[in-house]
Design a protein around this motif. Structure first.
Motif, PDB file in Angstrom:
ATOM      1  N   HIS A  37       0.718  -1.149  -0.070  1.00 23.14           N
ATOM      2  CA  HIS A  37       0.093  -0.227  -0.146  1.00 23.14           C
ATOM      3  C   HIS A  37       0.848   1.223  -0.043  1.00 23.14           C
ATOM      4  CE1 HIS A  37      -4.130   1.693   1.499  1.00 23.14           C
ATOM      5  NE2 HIS A  37      -3.536   2.377   0.383  1.00 23.14           N
ATOM      6  N   ALA A  38       1.967   1.410   1.044  1.00 22.92           N
ATOM      7  CA  ALA A  38       2.591   2.553   0.851  1.00 22.92           C
ATOM      8  C   ALA A  38       3.323   2.616  -0.235  1.00 22.92           C
ATOM      9  CB  ALA A  38       3.730   2.404   2.115  1.00 22.92           C
ATOM     10  N   ALA A  39       3.867   1.874  -0.845  1.00 21.30           N
ATOM     11  CA  ALA A  39       4.714   1.717  -2.271  1.00 21.30           C
ATOM     12  C   ALA A  39       3.900   2.255  -3.207  1.00 21.30           C
ATOM     13  CB  ALA A  39       5.379   0.599  -2.658  1.00 21.30           C
ATOM     14  N   SER A  40       2.499   1.891  -3.287  1.00 22.86           N
ATOM     15  CA  SER A  40       1.633   1.979  -4.464  1.00 22.86           C
ATOM     16  C   SER A  40       1.306   3.678  -4.133  1.00 22.86           C
ATOM     17  CB  SER A  40       0.676   1.269  -4.540  1.00 22.86           C
ATOM     18  OG  SER A  40      -0.727   1.647  -5.080  1.00 22.86           O
ATOM     19  N   ASP A  41       1.067   3.917  -3.038  1.00 19.48           N
ATOM     20  CA  ASP A  41       0.652   5.601  -2.771  1.00 19.48           C
ATOM     21  C   ASP A  41       1.891   6.419  -3.098  1.00 19.48           C
ATOM     22  OD1 ASP A  41      -1.995   4.873  -2.019  1.00 19.48           O
ATOM     23  OD2 ASP A  41      -1.481   4.981   0.366  1.00 19.48           O
ATOM     24  N   ASP A  42       2.967   5.922  -2.917  1.00 17.78           N
ATOM     25  CA  ASP A  42       4.190   6.899  -2.906  1.00 17.78           C
ATOM     26  C   ASP A  42       5.015   7.005  -4.125  1.00 17.78           C
ATOM     27  OD1 ASP A  42       3.212   8.003  -0.502  1.00 17.78           O
ATOM     28  OD2 ASP A  42       4.757   6.659   0.674  1.00 17.78           O
ATOM     29  N   CYS A  43       4.710   5.821  -4.831  1.00 20.06           N
ATOM     30  CA  CYS A  43       5.431   5.495  -6.022  1.00 20.06           C
ATOM     31  C   CYS A  43       5.624   6.815  -7.013  1.00 20.06           C
ATOM     32  CB  CYS A  43       5.040   4.326  -6.968  1.00 20.06           C
ATOM     33  SG  CYS A  43       3.473   4.677  -7.599  1.00 20.06           S
ATOM     34  N   GLY A  44       4.664   7.648  -7.242  1.00 19.28           N
ATOM     35  CA  GLY A  44       4.830   8.790  -7.926  1.00 19.28           C
ATOM     36  C   GLY A  44       5.773   9.874  -7.572  1.00 19.28           C
ATOM     37  N   VAL A  45       5.619  10.281  -6.287  1.00 17.03           N
ATOM     38  CA  VAL A  45       6.432  11.149  -5.711  1.00 17.03           C
ATOM     39  C   VAL A  45       8.016  10.744  -5.608  1.00 17.03           C
ATOM     40  CG1 VAL A  45       4.602  12.438  -4.862  1.00 17.03           C
ATOM     41  CG2 VAL A  45       5.734  10.690  -3.391  1.00 17.03           C
ATOM     42  N   ALA A  46       7.998   9.428  -5.340  1.00 19.37           N
ATOM     43  CA  ALA A  46       9.337   8.526  -4.941  1.00 19.37           C
ATOM     44  C   ALA A  46      10.032   8.742  -6.342  1.00 19.37           C
ATOM     45  CB  ALA A  46       9.269   7.329  -4.504  1.00 19.37           C
ATOM     46  N   GLY A  49       9.266  13.003  -8.121  1.00 20.42           N
ATOM     47  CA  GLY A  49       9.696  14.203  -7.193  1.00 20.42           C
ATOM     48  C   GLY A  49       8.640  14.409  -6.395  1.00 20.42           C
ATOM     49  N   SER A  50       8.659  15.216  -5.073  1.00 18.69           N
ATOM     50  CA  SER A  50       7.692  15.504  -4.261  1.00 18.69           C
ATOM     51  C   SER A  50       6.619  16.287  -4.623  1.00 18.69           C
ATOM     52  CB  SER A  50       8.398  15.984  -2.790  1.00 18.69           C
ATOM     53  OG  SER A  50       9.137  17.255  -3.228  1.00 18.69           O
ATOM     54  N   GLU A  51       5.687  16.507  -4.105  1.00 22.48           N
ATOM     55  CA  GLU A  51       4.505  17.429  -4.075  1.00 22.48           C
ATOM     56  C   GLU A  51       4.152  18.084  -2.991  1.00 22.48           C
ATOM     57  OE1 GLU A  51       3.090  18.462  -7.147  1.00 22.48           O
ATOM     58  OE2 GLU A  51       4.207  17.213  -8.326  1.00 22.48           O
ATOM     59  N   ASP A  52       3.715  19.274  -3.269  1.00 23.69           N
ATOM     60  CA  ASP A  52       3.194  20.122  -1.932  1.00 23.69           C
ATOM     61  C   ASP A  52       1.775  19.706  -1.450  1.00 23.69           C
ATOM     62  OD1 ASP A  52       5.613  21.471  -1.538  1.00 23.69           O
ATOM     63  OD2 ASP A  52       5.107  23.078  -2.904  1.00 23.69           O
ATOM     64  N   ARG A  53       1.099  19.460  -2.537  1.00 25.58           N
ATOM     65  CA  ARG A  53      -0.319  19.131  -2.519  1.00 25.58           C
ATOM     66  C   ARG A  53      -0.582  17.758  -2.392  1.00 25.58           C
ATOM     67  NH1 ARG A  53      -3.465  22.568  -6.190  1.00 25.58           N
ATOM     68  NH2 ARG A  53      -5.279  21.386  -4.923  1.00 25.58           N
ATOM     69  N   LYS A  54      -1.545  17.217  -1.635  1.00 24.21           N
ATOM     70  CA  LYS A  54      -1.721  15.666  -1.530  1.00 24.21           C
ATOM     71  C   LYS A  54      -2.354  15.131  -2.658  1.00 24.21           C
ATOM     72  CE  LYS A  54      -2.455  11.908   0.732  1.00 24.21           C
ATOM     73  NZ  LYS A  54      -1.380  10.699   0.281  1.00 24.21           N
ATOM     74  N   TYR A  55      -3.362  16.204  -3.444  1.00 20.73           N
ATOM     75  CA  TYR A  55      -3.756  15.749  -4.630  1.00 20.73           C
ATOM     76  C   TYR A  55      -2.821  15.373  -5.602  1.00 20.73           C
ATOM     77  CZ  TYR A  55      -6.126  15.889  -9.308  1.00 20.73           C
ATOM     78  OH  TYR A  55      -6.871  15.702 -10.452  1.00 20.73           O
ATOM     79  N   TRP A  56      -1.922  16.324  -5.901  1.00 20.17           N
ATOM     80  CA  TRP A  56      -0.609  15.970  -6.984  1.00 20.17           C
ATOM     81  C   TRP A  56       0.028  14.690  -6.427  1.00 20.17           C
ATOM     82  CZ3 TRP A  56      -2.369  17.141 -11.263  1.00 20.17           C
ATOM     83  CH2 TRP A  56      -2.920  18.544 -11.385  1.00 20.17           C
ATOM     84  N   HIS A  57       0.412  14.633  -5.217  1.00 21.52           N
ATOM     85  CA  HIS A  57       1.103  13.425  -4.654  1.00 21.52           C
ATOM     86  C   HIS A  57       0.328  12.100  -5.202  1.00 21.52           C
ATOM     87  CE1 HIS A  57       3.142  11.123  -1.214  1.00 21.52           C
ATOM     88  NE2 HIS A  57       2.140  10.317  -1.753  1.00 21.52           N
ATOM     89  N   ASP A  58      -0.952  12.249  -5.070  1.00 21.31           N
ATOM     90  CA  ASP A  58      -1.833  10.917  -5.114  1.00 21.31           C
ATOM     91  C   ASP A  58      -2.139  10.822  -6.776  1.00 21.31           C
ATOM     92  OD1 ASP A  58      -1.979  10.524  -2.475  1.00 21.31           O
ATOM     93  OD2 ASP A  58      -4.402  11.327  -2.449  1.00 21.31           O
ATOM     94  N   HIS A  59      -2.148  11.820  -7.485  1.00 21.80           N
ATOM     95  CA  HIS A  59      -2.221  11.820  -8.876  1.00 21.80           C
ATOM     96  C   HIS A  59      -1.142  11.294  -9.664  1.00 21.80           C
ATOM     97  CE1 HIS A  59      -4.214  13.086 -12.483  1.00 21.80           C
ATOM     98  NE2 HIS A  59      -3.134  13.583 -13.116  1.00 21.80           N
ATOM     99  N   LYS A  60       0.138  11.783  -9.063  1.00 24.97           N
ATOM    100  CA  LYS A  60       1.418  11.184  -9.629  1.00 24.97           C
ATOM    101  C   LYS A  60       1.424   9.566  -9.410  1.00 24.97           C
ATOM    102  CE  LYS A  60       5.070  14.894  -9.686  1.00 24.97           C
ATOM    103  NZ  LYS A  60       5.997  15.317  -8.994  1.00 24.97           N
ATOM    104  N   ALA A  62      -1.340   7.543  -8.715  1.00 16.77           N
ATOM    105  CA  ALA A  62      -2.329   6.739  -9.744  1.00 16.77           C
ATOM    106  C   ALA A  62      -1.780   6.653 -11.076  1.00 16.77           C
ATOM    107  CB  ALA A  62      -3.590   7.865  -9.800  1.00 16.77           C
ATOM    108  N   MET A  63      -1.070   7.707 -11.691  1.00 15.23           N
ATOM    109  CA  MET A  63      -0.744   7.585 -13.143  1.00 15.23           C
ATOM    110  C   MET A  63       0.419   6.595 -13.377  1.00 15.23           C
ATOM    111  SD  MET A  63      -0.802  11.611 -14.502  1.00 15.23           S
ATOM    112  CE  MET A  63       0.606  12.212 -13.689  1.00 15.23           C
ATOM    113  N   VAL A  64       1.536   6.375 -12.475  1.00 17.15           N
ATOM    114  CA  VAL A  64       2.335   5.416 -12.292  1.00 17.15           C
ATOM    115  C   VAL A  64       1.835   4.203 -12.244  1.00 17.15           C
ATOM    116  CG1 VAL A  64       4.585   4.523 -11.446  1.00 17.15           C
ATOM    117  CG2 VAL A  64       4.270   7.095 -11.716  1.00 17.15           C
TER     118      VAL A  64
END
Length: 149
Positions: A37-46, A49-60, A62-64
Protein backbone atom coordinates in the motif's frame (compact mmCIF):
# COMPACT_ATOMS: atom_id res chain seq x y z
CA UNK A 1 -3.43 -23.55 -23.09
CA UNK A 2 -1.94 -21.10 -20.60
CA UNK A 3 -4.24 -18.61 -18.88
CA UNK A 4 -2.96 -15.17 -17.94
CA UNK A 5 -4.95 -14.10 -14.89
CA UNK A 6 -4.85 -10.57 -13.44
CA UNK A 7 -5.79 -10.43 -9.75
CA UNK A 8 -7.22 -7.01 -8.87
CA UNK A 9 -8.93 -5.60 -5.82
CA UNK A 10 -8.59 -5.40 -2.08
CA UNK A 11 -5.14 -5.80 -0.55
CA UNK A 12 -5.93 -6.46 3.10
CA UNK A 13 -6.52 -10.25 3.05
CA UNK A 14 -4.72 -13.28 1.64
CA UNK A 15 -7.18 -14.05 -1.16
CA UNK A 16 -4.52 -13.78 -3.87
CA UNK A 17 -2.32 -16.32 -2.14
CA UNK A 18 -5.29 -18.66 -1.67
CA UNK A 19 -5.98 -18.59 -5.41
CA UNK A 20 -2.31 -19.01 -6.34
CA UNK A 21 -1.89 -21.90 -3.89
CA UNK A 22 -5.06 -23.59 -5.11
CA UNK A 23 -4.02 -23.20 -8.75
CA UNK A 24 -0.65 -24.91 -8.33
CA UNK A 25 -0.25 -27.46 -11.08
CA UNK A 26 -2.56 -25.56 -13.43
CA UNK A 27 -1.18 -23.80 -16.49
CA UNK A 28 -1.86 -20.32 -15.10
CA UNK A 29 0.28 -17.21 -14.94
CA UNK A 30 -0.75 -14.56 -12.39
CA UNK A 31 -0.16 -10.83 -12.35
CA UNK A 32 -1.68 -7.89 -10.53
CA UNK A 33 -1.12 -4.45 -9.07
CA UNK A 34 1.53 -3.55 -6.53
CA UNK A 35 -0.02 -4.67 -3.24
CA UNK A 36 2.38 -2.82 -0.94
CA UNK A 37 0.00 0.00 0.00
CA UNK A 38 2.73 2.51 0.94
CA UNK A 39 4.74 1.83 -2.23
CA UNK A 40 1.61 2.13 -4.37
CA UNK A 41 0.65 5.43 -2.74
CA UNK A 42 4.13 6.95 -2.88
CA UNK A 43 5.55 5.62 -6.17
CA UNK A 44 4.83 8.81 -8.11
CA UNK A 45 6.61 11.17 -5.75
CA UNK A 46 9.40 8.69 -5.03
CA UNK A 47 10.20 8.47 -8.74
CA UNK A 48 9.09 11.83 -10.17
CA UNK A 49 9.61 14.20 -7.25
CA UNK A 50 7.71 15.46 -4.23
CA UNK A 51 4.52 17.48 -4.29
CA UNK A 52 3.27 20.07 -1.82
CA UNK A 53 -0.39 19.19 -2.32
CA UNK A 54 -1.79 15.75 -1.50
CA UNK A 55 -3.91 15.78 -4.64
CA UNK A 56 -0.82 15.92 -6.88
CA UNK A 57 1.00 13.40 -4.71
CA UNK A 58 -1.88 10.95 -5.21
CA UNK A 59 -2.29 11.87 -8.88
CA UNK A 60 1.34 11.09 -9.69
CA UNK A 61 1.02 7.73 -7.94
CA UNK A 62 -2.20 6.90 -9.76
CA UNK A 63 -0.63 7.65 -13.12
CA UNK A 64 2.46 5.51 -12.47
CA UNK A 65 0.30 2.67 -11.14
CA UNK A 66 -1.93 2.94 -14.22
CA UNK A 67 1.00 1.91 -16.42
CA UNK A 68 1.17 -1.47 -14.67
CA UNK A 69 -2.62 -1.83 -14.44
CA UNK A 70 -3.21 -1.11 -18.13
CA UNK A 71 -0.49 -3.55 -19.21
CA UNK A 72 -1.75 -6.26 -16.84
CA UNK A 73 -5.38 -5.90 -17.85
CA UNK A 74 -4.53 -5.75 -21.55
CA UNK A 75 -2.47 -8.96 -21.37
CA UNK A 76 -4.96 -10.87 -19.20
CA UNK A 77 -7.19 -13.66 -20.46
CA UNK A 78 -9.17 -13.55 -17.22
CA UNK A 79 -9.49 -10.71 -14.70
CA UNK A 80 -10.50 -11.51 -11.13
CA UNK A 81 -11.63 -8.51 -9.08
CA UNK A 82 -12.05 -8.92 -5.32
CA UNK A 83 -14.25 -6.61 -3.24
CA UNK A 84 -13.45 -7.06 0.46
CA UNK A 85 -15.52 -6.59 3.56
CA UNK A 86 -14.18 -3.17 4.48
CA UNK A 87 -13.17 0.08 2.78
CA UNK A 88 -14.66 1.68 -0.28
CA UNK A 89 -12.88 -0.01 -3.16
CA UNK A 90 -13.16 2.46 -5.99
CA UNK A 91 -9.97 1.15 -7.62
CA UNK A 92 -11.45 -2.34 -7.81
CA UNK A 93 -14.63 -1.02 -9.41
CA UNK A 94 -12.57 0.97 -11.90
CA UNK A 95 -10.49 -2.10 -12.82
CA UNK A 96 -13.66 -4.18 -13.29
CA UNK A 97 -15.13 -1.57 -15.61
CA UNK A 98 -11.88 -1.21 -17.54
CA UNK A 99 -11.64 -5.00 -17.95
CA UNK A 100 -15.26 -5.18 -19.10
CA UNK A 101 -14.65 -2.42 -21.64
CA UNK A 102 -11.69 -4.42 -22.98
CA UNK A 103 -13.96 -7.45 -23.36
CA UNK A 104 -12.00 -9.50 -20.82
CA UNK A 105 -13.46 -12.56 -19.14
CA UNK A 106 -14.31 -11.12 -15.74
CA UNK A 107 -14.75 -12.98 -12.45
CA UNK A 108 -16.01 -10.88 -9.53
CA UNK A 109 -15.26 -12.08 -5.99
CA UNK A 110 -17.21 -10.73 -3.02
CA UNK A 111 -19.39 -11.73 -0.11
CA UNK A 112 -23.18 -11.77 -0.08
CA UNK A 113 -23.28 -8.43 1.77
CA UNK A 114 -22.11 -6.64 -1.39
CA UNK A 115 -24.53 -8.31 -3.83
CA UNK A 116 -26.88 -5.34 -4.11
CA UNK A 117 -24.23 -2.61 -4.18
CA UNK A 118 -22.28 -4.44 -6.90
CA UNK A 119 -25.20 -5.62 -9.03
CA UNK A 120 -24.08 -3.66 -12.11
CA UNK A 121 -20.48 -4.81 -11.72
CA UNK A 122 -21.70 -8.39 -11.26
CA UNK A 123 -23.84 -8.09 -14.41
CA UNK A 124 -20.68 -7.42 -16.46
CA UNK A 125 -18.98 -10.56 -15.12
CA UNK A 126 -19.04 -14.07 -16.54
CA UNK A 127 -18.95 -15.44 -12.98
CA UNK A 128 -19.53 -14.07 -9.48
CA UNK A 129 -17.83 -16.05 -6.71
CA UNK A 130 -17.93 -15.70 -2.95
CA UNK A 131 -14.78 -17.71 -2.12
CA UNK A 132 -11.28 -17.85 -3.64
CA UNK A 133 -11.66 -21.62 -3.94
CA UNK A 134 -14.54 -21.07 -6.38
CA UNK A 135 -12.21 -19.01 -8.59
CA UNK A 136 -9.72 -21.90 -8.55
CA UNK A 137 -12.52 -24.30 -9.49
CA UNK A 138 -13.43 -22.04 -12.44
CA UNK A 139 -9.81 -21.92 -13.62
CA UNK A 140 -9.50 -25.72 -13.34
CA UNK A 141 -12.74 -26.23 -15.27
CA UNK A 142 -11.75 -23.78 -18.02
CA UNK A 143 -8.38 -25.49 -18.47
CA UNK A 144 -9.40 -29.15 -18.13
CA UNK A 145 -13.18 -29.47 -18.05
CA UNK A 146 -12.85 -31.01 -14.59
CA UNK A 147 -15.61 -30.32 -12.06
CA UNK A 148 -14.83 -29.91 -8.35
CA UNK A 149 -15.09 -32.87 -6.02
Amino acid sequence: MTLNVYLSGEIHTEWREQIKDGAQGLDVSFSGPVTDHAASDDCGVAILGSEDRKYWHDHKGAMVNAIRMRKGLSDADIVVVRFGDQYKQWNAAFDAGYAAALGKSLIILHGEQHAHALKEVDAAALAVAEEPSQVVDILRYVLSGTLPG
